[in-house]
Design a protein around this motif. Structure first.
Motif, short mmCIF file in Angstrom:
data_model
loop_
_atom_site.label_atom_id
_atom_site.label_comp_id
_atom_site.label_asym_id
_atom_site.label_seq_id
_atom_site.Cartn_x
_atom_site.Cartn_y
_atom_site.Cartn_z
N GLU A 1 72.92 20.56 70.29
CA GLU A 1 71.97 19.82 69.64
C GLU A 1 72.58 18.90 68.51
OE1 GLU A 1 70.80 20.25 66.46
OE2 GLU A 1 72.03 22.25 65.80
N GLY A 2 73.93 19.48 68.28
CA GLY A 2 74.64 18.68 67.01
C GLY A 2 75.29 17.38 67.79
N GLU A 3 75.42 17.50 69.13
CA GLU A 3 76.02 16.33 69.77
C GLU A 3 75.42 15.44 70.26
OE1 GLU A 3 78.63 17.94 72.73
OE2 GLU A 3 79.50 19.42 71.22
N LEU A 4 73.78 15.49 70.15
CA LEU A 4 72.89 14.58 70.76
C LEU A 4 73.16 12.97 70.37
CD1 LEU A 4 69.51 16.68 70.58
CD2 LEU A 4 71.03 16.21 72.60
N GLN A 5 73.17 12.91 69.13
CA GLN A 5 73.44 11.60 68.52
C GLN A 5 74.78 10.63 69.38
OE1 GLN A 5 72.85 10.33 64.56
NE2 GLN A 5 71.49 11.97 64.04
N ARG A 6 75.71 11.63 69.45
CA ARG A 6 77.17 10.94 70.30
C ARG A 6 76.53 10.84 71.40
NH1 ARG A 6 81.95 14.03 69.26
NH2 ARG A 6 80.49 15.95 68.75
N MET A 7 75.84 11.84 71.91
CA MET A 7 75.59 11.80 73.48
C MET A 7 74.88 10.40 73.97
SD MET A 7 74.92 15.34 75.09
CE MET A 7 74.83 14.69 76.74
N PHE A 8 73.97 10.03 72.99
CA PHE A 8 73.18 8.95 73.13
C PHE A 8 73.81 7.46 73.61
CE2 PHE A 8 71.25 4.79 71.70
CZ PHE A 8 70.18 4.60 72.19
N GLY A 9 75.26 7.51 72.88
CA GLY A 9 75.99 6.51 73.12
C GLY A 9 76.62 6.69 74.32
N LEU A 10 77.31 7.88 74.70
CA LEU A 10 77.57 8.18 75.77
C LEU A 10 76.84 7.87 77.15
CD1 LEU A 10 79.98 9.42 77.74
CD2 LEU A 10 78.77 11.68 77.51
N VAL A 11 75.49 8.24 77.04
CA VAL A 11 74.77 7.82 78.16
C VAL A 11 74.56 6.42 78.38
CG1 VAL A 11 72.22 8.32 78.99
CG2 VAL A 11 73.44 10.01 77.87
N GLU A 12 74.45 5.58 77.32
CA GLU A 12 74.23 4.00 77.36
C GLU A 12 75.49 3.72 77.85
OE1 GLU A 12 71.36 2.07 74.57
OE2 GLU A 12 73.11 2.62 73.64
N ALA A 13 76.56 4.06 77.72
CA ALA A 13 77.84 3.76 78.05
C ALA A 13 78.11 4.00 79.67
CB ALA A 13 79.14 4.07 77.33
N LEU A 14 77.70 4.85 80.11
CA LEU A 14 77.74 5.28 81.20
C LEU A 14 76.90 4.23 82.40
CD1 LEU A 14 77.60 9.22 81.27
CD2 LEU A 14 79.62 7.87 81.89
N GLY A 15 76.09 3.66 81.87
CA GLY A 15 75.21 2.58 82.31
C GLY A 15 73.99 3.30 83.11
N ALA A 16 73.41 4.53 82.51
CA ALA A 16 72.21 4.98 82.92
C ALA A 16 70.88 4.35 82.64
CB ALA A 16 72.23 6.52 82.35
N CYS A 17 69.96 4.45 83.36
CA CYS A 17 68.76 3.74 83.31
C CYS A 17 67.88 4.67 82.43
CB CYS A 17 68.08 3.27 84.62
SG CYS A 17 67.71 4.75 85.61
N ALA A 18 68.00 5.81 82.47
CA ALA A 18 67.32 6.85 81.74
C ALA A 18 67.91 7.86 81.14
CB ALA A 18 65.97 7.18 82.39
N TRP A 19 67.46 8.56 79.97
CA TRP A 19 67.90 9.55 79.50
C TRP A 19 66.66 10.40 79.23
CZ3 TRP A 19 69.91 10.78 73.60
CH2 TRP A 19 70.59 12.02 73.79
N HIS A 20 66.83 11.91 80.13
CA HIS A 20 65.83 12.87 79.97
C HIS A 20 66.18 14.05 79.12
CE1 HIS A 20 62.80 11.06 83.43
NE2 HIS A 20 63.20 10.28 82.75
N ILE A 21 65.51 14.51 78.07
CA ILE A 21 66.20 15.64 77.35
C ILE A 21 65.07 16.72 77.61
CG2 ILE A 21 66.33 16.21 74.99
CD1 ILE A 21 66.50 12.48 75.50
N PHE A 22 65.57 17.57 77.96
CA PHE A 22 65.05 18.98 78.54
C PHE A 22 64.82 19.93 77.12
CE2 PHE A 22 65.41 16.82 82.32
CZ PHE A 22 64.43 17.43 83.22
N MET A 23 63.78 19.98 76.90
CA MET A 23 63.79 21.25 75.38
C MET A 23 63.59 22.50 76.04
SD MET A 23 64.56 18.94 72.92
CE MET A 23 64.20 20.13 71.52
N VAL A 24 64.72 23.23 76.26
CA VAL A 24 64.52 24.63 77.05
C VAL A 24 63.47 25.62 76.55
CG1 VAL A 24 66.16 26.44 77.92
CG2 VAL A 24 67.12 24.27 77.56
N VAL A 25 62.77 25.94 77.83
CA VAL A 25 61.81 26.94 77.64
C VAL A 25 62.38 28.33 77.99
CG1 VAL A 25 59.52 27.82 78.24
CG2 VAL A 25 59.89 25.38 77.90
N PRO A 26 62.19 29.36 77.29
CA PRO A 26 62.65 30.63 77.69
C PRO A 26 62.20 31.27 79.10
CG PRO A 26 61.38 31.09 75.81
CD PRO A 26 61.47 29.59 76.18
N VAL A 27 62.76 30.79 79.91
CA VAL A 27 62.26 31.28 81.45
C VAL A 27 63.53 31.57 82.20
CG1 VAL A 27 59.99 30.49 81.28
CG2 VAL A 27 61.74 29.22 82.42
#
Length: 356
Positions: free
Chosen positions: A167-193
């Motif tokens: 979770e501490g890397e999410l801000q930098r990951m935003f830039g990574l995902v954009e740089a990769l050329g992704a059309c979307a970023w889906h963030i899964f907030m993990v449920v304990p199952v």
């Protein structure tokens, strides 16, 4: 007056179906809801049963079908199934960890008619991602997969499952995902199952959860990418409140027309052996497509009808004025309280009725 079963079930059509084509996987992710392993589940749906299932879906319109797993590319007939769905007019998508995508696989993906791929990336570095995914080299393979898909002109999104490990890397990951050329970023907030039960203590707490959702709502104001949290219905309340407050109209249209939790109302999950659930994080079975058609289960199962009846909802969720655009995470309510109709414990909002 109590609502009739027919009235409660009327008007609901599936928008998205996630089909767990196999439980077999070449990774061993710490948060895996399927507890996937190197072995397929006994008695997984056959190719013929898969084709029959896809054909039945057309009686309910043309929902998006996500071919997932496990790792769906380990299923030998995966492209035959994708092509069958395409011929039926169903929008087909593929959710993969990316480790098996090379140029030949990319060409097969395109030829089968798949419209979008989702690649899982759970960290900014190989140390973080590989640690979560349980295999060295999986980060580099996922980055390479994104590059290959981009080169072939295939739309792809990045899926990220959030725990305290990343979770501490999410801000930098935003830039990574954009740089990769992704059309979307889906963030899964993990449920304990599934396997995630074993890391319950490593999941973000509700305060950090809400901080992340507010940050994502702000990023969505200006990002060219679609930003979509999953198992995070409060995000759509944040979006509406921000727009109502004049923060800005730049949020993508998707966020303005969808509802938070679609479990059993616009979304369903089908397991590798045919069990139908409201979502993959919601391990309660509404029926099995080997016994009943999916359309019959969707229209008349007691579980789905209950999820569509607002009068059944409890706690703050049942009283909330944002119910129709949020609904609370039913999977998290089940995991935390044992009652999937209870309030979502990760929500910090006090309904207007409670304030009065």
């Amino acid at each position: 007056m109590a609502k009739s079963r027919a009235r409660v079930g009327a008007g609901y059509m599936p928008r998205i179906i996630a089909w767990e084509t196999t439980k077999r996987c070449n990774l061993s992710c710490t948060h895996c809801r399927a507890s996937a392993s190197g072995e397929a589940a006994p008695n997984e749906l056959t190719t013929a049963e898969g084709r029959k299932f896809l054909k039945n879906l057309t009686t309910l319109g043309s929902p998006v079908v996500i071919l997932t797993g496990g790792e769906p590319l380990l299923r030998e007939d995966i492209f035959d199934l994708a092509a069958a769905g395409t011929r039926l007019g169903l929008p087909m998508a593929l959710a993969t960890n990316g480790t098996l995508i090379d140029h030949a696989a990319a060409e097969a993906i395109i030829h089968s008619g798949i419209r979008r791929c989702a690649i899982s990336i759970d960290g900014m570095t190989s140390a973080t991602h590989d640690g979560i995914r349980g295999r060295r080299g999986s980060f580099d393979a996922a980055i390479k997969a994104a590059s290959i898909l981009r080169r072939h002109g295939m739309d792809f999104q990045i899926n990220t499952s959030v725990t305290r490990d990343n979770e501490g890397e999410l801000q930098r990951m935003f830039g990574l995902v954009e740089a990769l050329g992704a059309c979307a970023w889906h963030i899964f907030m993990v449920v304990p199952v599934g396997r995630a039960v074993g890391i319950s203590g490593n999941l973000v707490d509700k305060n950090r959860y809400n901080e992340i959702l507010r940050w994502l709502a702000q990023k969505a104001q200006t990002s060219r990418m679609e930003i979509k949290p999953t198992c995070s219905p409060q995000y759509y309340r944040f979006i509406r409140q921000n727009i109502a407050g004049g923060i800005g109209p730049n949020v993508g249209g998707h966020a303005l027309i969808t509802r938070g939790c679609l479990a059993g109302t616009g979304f369903a999950f089908v397991s590798s052996t045919g069990d139908v659930q409201p979502c993959g994080y919601f391990p309660v079975v509404a029926g099995n497509i080997r016994r009943y058609s999916f359309s019959r289960i969707w229209r008349s199962s007691a579980l789905f009808l209950k999820l569509r009846n607002r009068d059944e909802y409890k706690g703050r969720c049942g009283r909330c004025e944002f119910f129709d655009i949020c609904g609370g995470c039913r999977a998290r309510a089940l995991a935390v309280t044992g009652d999937f109709m209870d309030e979502d414990s990760y929500c910090t909002y006090l309904p207007r009725a409670d304030n009065i």
